[in-house]
Write an enzyme that holds these catalytic residues in place. Structure first.
Site, PDB file in Angstrom:
ATOM      1  N   GLY A   1       0.828  -1.205   0.000  1.00  0.00           N
ATOM      2  CA  GLY A   1       0.000   0.000   0.000  1.00  0.00           C
ATOM      3  C   GLY A   1       0.862   1.255   0.000  1.00  0.00           C
ATOM      4  O   GLY A   1       0.542   2.252  -0.657  1.00  0.00           O
TER       5      GLY A   1
ATOM      6  N   ASN B   1      -7.280   4.922   9.409  1.00  0.00           N
ATOM      7  CA  ASN B   1      -6.784   3.718  10.073  1.00  0.00           C
ATOM      8  C   ASN B   1      -6.810   3.805  11.593  1.00  0.00           C
ATOM      9  O   ASN B   1      -6.794   2.790  12.269  1.00  0.00           O
ATOM     10  CB  ASN B   1      -5.360   3.394   9.594  1.00  0.00           C
ATOM     11  CG  ASN B   1      -4.457   4.608   9.574  1.00  0.00           C
ATOM     12  OD1 ASN B   1      -4.743   5.585   8.874  1.00  0.00           O
ATOM     13  ND2 ASN B   1      -3.397   4.579  10.335  1.00  0.00           N
TER      14      ASN B   1
ATOM     15  N   GLN C   1      -7.510   0.835   4.231  1.00  0.00           N
ATOM     16  CA  GLN C   1      -8.368   0.336   5.313  1.00  0.00           C
ATOM     17  C   GLN C   1      -9.766  -0.008   4.810  1.00  0.00           C
ATOM     18  O   GLN C   1     -10.468  -0.811   5.429  1.00  0.00           O
ATOM     19  CB  GLN C   1      -8.506   1.390   6.424  1.00  0.00           C
ATOM     20  CG  GLN C   1      -7.262   1.567   7.267  1.00  0.00           C
ATOM     21  CD  GLN C   1      -6.962   0.374   8.163  1.00  0.00           C
ATOM     22  OE1 GLN C   1      -7.856  -0.293   8.661  1.00  0.00           O
ATOM     23  NE2 GLN C   1      -5.685   0.107   8.367  1.00  0.00           N
TER      24      GLN C   1
ATOM     25  N   SER D   1      -4.103  -2.728  -0.216  1.00  0.00           N
ATOM     26  CA  SER D   1      -3.026  -3.618   0.213  1.00  0.00           C
ATOM     27  C   SER D   1      -3.605  -4.931   0.724  1.00  0.00           C
ATOM     28  O   SER D   1      -4.512  -4.934   1.561  1.00  0.00           O
ATOM     29  CB  SER D   1      -2.233  -2.924   1.321  1.00  0.00           C
ATOM     30  OG  SER D   1      -1.230  -3.789   1.810  1.00  0.00           O
TER      31      SER D   1
ATOM     32  N   THR E   1       9.938  -8.313 -11.650  1.00  0.00           N
ATOM     33  CA  THR E   1       9.247  -9.593 -11.829  1.00  0.00           C
ATOM     34  C   THR E   1       8.133  -9.716 -10.793  1.00  0.00           C
ATOM     35  O   THR E   1       8.326  -9.425  -9.617  1.00  0.00           O
ATOM     36  CB  THR E   1      10.247 -10.765 -11.698  1.00  0.00           C
ATOM     37  OG1 THR E   1      11.231 -10.583 -12.711  1.00  0.00           O
ATOM     38  CG2 THR E   1       9.555 -12.102 -11.881  1.00  0.00           C
TER      39      THR E   1
ATOM     40  N   CYS F   1       2.027   4.103  14.794  1.00  0.00           N
ATOM     41  CA  CYS F   1       3.066   4.333  13.801  1.00  0.00           C
ATOM     42  C   CYS F   1       4.152   5.236  14.347  1.00  0.00           C
ATOM     43  O   CYS F   1       5.159   5.464  13.718  1.00  0.00           O
ATOM     44  CB  CYS F   1       2.464   4.916  12.542  1.00  0.00           C
ATOM     45  SG  CYS F   1       1.269   3.799  11.846  1.00  0.00           S
TER      46      CYS F   1
HETATM   47  C1  PLP Z   1      -1.546  -0.147   6.308  1.00  0.00           C
HETATM   48  C2  PLP Z   1      -1.834   1.119   5.617  1.00  0.00           C
HETATM   49  C3  PLP Z   1      -0.998   1.609   4.599  1.00  0.00           C
HETATM   50  C4  PLP Z   1       0.281   0.928   4.220  1.00  0.00           C
HETATM   51  O1  PLP Z   1       0.079  -0.300   3.557  1.00  0.00           O
HETATM   52  P1  PLP Z   1       1.304  -1.347   3.506  1.00  0.00           P
HETATM   53  O2  PLP Z   1       0.861  -2.393   2.556  1.00  0.00           O
HETATM   54  O3  PLP Z   1       1.464  -1.866   4.900  1.00  0.00           O
HETATM   55  O4  PLP Z   1       2.499  -0.600   3.024  1.00  0.00           O
HETATM   56  C5  PLP Z   1      -1.357   2.769   3.961  1.00  0.00           C
HETATM   57  N1  PLP Z   1      -2.479   3.436   4.288  1.00  0.00           N
HETATM   58  C6  PLP Z   1      -3.309   2.997   5.248  1.00  0.00           C
HETATM   59  C7  PLP Z   1      -4.547   3.764   5.548  1.00  0.00           C
HETATM   60  C8  PLP Z   1      -3.018   1.837   5.956  1.00  0.00           C
HETATM   61  O5  PLP Z   1      -3.841   1.416   6.913  1.00  0.00           O
END
Ligand code: PLP
Length: 391
Positions: free
Chosen positions: A72, A153, A181, A201, A239, A327
């Site tokens: 993500g 989040n 999220q 993600s 890849t 975080c």
């Molecule tokens: C977890 C998260 C991300 C980051 O995603 P990753 O795949 O862990 O890098 C970005 N934005 C939000 C809102 C998230 O909750």
């Protein structure tokens, strides 16, 4: 109860058994490079195409508009930096975002500011909502991109994305949303919501870590972040993570097809916990909006205490949760999200996030409440902050 009670599904989720089974053959059995021109390469290419179609169906877009990435965070960086760098030569060096974005967005914006771009951080109200009026007023002739998250989040607030997207459409500005999220938790339709780019993600909806998507509407062209081979329509070289992509497609398909039952289950557990805690623990407060929030999210502040203390006590009881500043775990600053909704530092510091997933049970929700009802009064009795408040 000796088992781990995992109530941090906003941080990551376990891979669903069905998803794992779908992924396993793509490591050692079908290992061809999807770019190779022989049968075992075609097999992996077909698997990626299938996943691309699964994602397209979930978002209501064309498969050719789906680009697989490494996470993500990469998707957010690509959308933001790629758009800024593409439009800067045309004199567009202004970007708009909100004050409550994930660091993947905020720090990408920071990095652009250091390179001479200008960024407007829209404020949010006490529930965490961005106002479409504020957005409209902030858009300028030199605005290259607007990026506003679909759901937060930390506090779970669901933004009025269709309205924010409509403002951007009307003004002719590209609109990106971080839906990491939201994907697999609430319905998404990139057409109806006026979205030009969207990040998601896999590990947030019971898929594997290390695999994300950037949806890019046809006709939009953020600059590449990764140049190299011709993968992903020559826009994201490297890849492909075949097993990860297969897992992402399957996990998203499963999440979307069971969206309503899943949401009802999570919401029932969340509402039980919120109601019981707000009733039984003095001055506990729910952050975010009561209705327009992610089904699994409960962000609760316990004035008079430090979230870190509660986190450690819960861990001793086998419960995994998160403080409001997950975080920022290496800094003592309270979460930027909680400050943006107007919480005083002291209350922001005593904030916990409990996030429920499909695997959680009523028994676990009850155990969480019993544990909090025991540890919060105990800790408060020892807390100088709490005692001075009460004096
Ligand atoms: C977890 C998260 C991300 C980051 O995603 P990753 O795949 O862990 O890098 C970005 N934005 C939000 C809102 C998230 O909750």
């Amino acid at each position: 109860m000796n088992e781990i009670i995992y109530l941090d599904n906003a941080a990551t989720t376990p891979v669903k058994e069905e998803v794992l089974q779908e992924m396993l053959p793509w490591f050692a059995q079908f290992y061809g490079n999807p770019s190779s021109h022989y049968s075992i390469g075609y097999e992996t290419k077909d698997a990626i195409d299938k996943a691309r179609a699964q994602v397209a169906a979930a978002l209501n877009c064309q498969p050719s508009e789906v680009y697989f990435t490494g996470c993500g965070t990469e998707s957010d960086n690509w959308a933001i930096k790629g758009s800024a760098l593409r439009l800067a030569p045309k004199g567009k060096k202004h970007l708009i975002t909100s004050a409550i974005e994930h660091h993947a967005v905020l720090h990408a914006m920071r990095s652009l500011e250091q390179q001479g771009f200008e960024v407007t951080y829209l404020p949010v109200d006490s529930k965490g909502f961005v106002s479409p009026e504020d957005l409209k007023a902030a858009i300028r002739p030199d605005t290259a991109l607007v990026s506003i998250m679909m759901a937060n989040n930390e506090i779970g607030t669901i933004e009025p994305i269709a309205k924010l997207g409509a403002v951007c459409r009307e003004k002719g500005v590209c609109f990106h949303t971080d839906a990491v999220q939201a994907a697999g938790a609430i319905p998404i339709d990139v057409q109806a919501m006026n979205i030009d780019m969207l990040s998601l993600s896999a590990h947030k909806f019971n898929g594997p870590k290390g695999c994300g998507v950037l949806y890019i509407r046809k006709g939009i062209a953020p600059l590449n972040l990764l140049d190299g081979g011709g993968q992903e329509g020559r826009r994201r070289a490297g890849t492909e993570n075949v097993a990860g992509i297969v897992g992402l497609g399957k996990a998203l398909e499963l999440a979307v097809s069971s969206l309503e039952q899943k949401a009802a289950h999570q919401k029932a557990l969340r509402d039980y916990v919120v109601q019981r805690i707000l009733k039984n623990i003095p001055e506990a407060r729910l952050n975010g909006d009561a209705d327009k929030r992610l089904p699994g999210n409960a962000s609760i502040s316990f004035p008079g205490l430090e979230g870190e203390t509660i986190l450690l006590d819960l861990d001793m009881h086998g419960i995994c949760a998160s403080t409001g500043s997950a975080c920022n775990s290496d800094s003592l600053d309270p979460s930027h999200v909680l400050l943006a909704i107007g919480l005083p530092h002291e209350i922001a510091h005593g904030t916990m996030r409990f996030s429920f997933g499909p695997q959680n049970t009523q028994e676990e929700a009850e155990f969480l409440c019993e544990t909090l009802e025991q540890i919060i009064p105990n800790r408060r009795a020892m807390s100088p902050i709490w005692n001075s408040r009460k004096a």
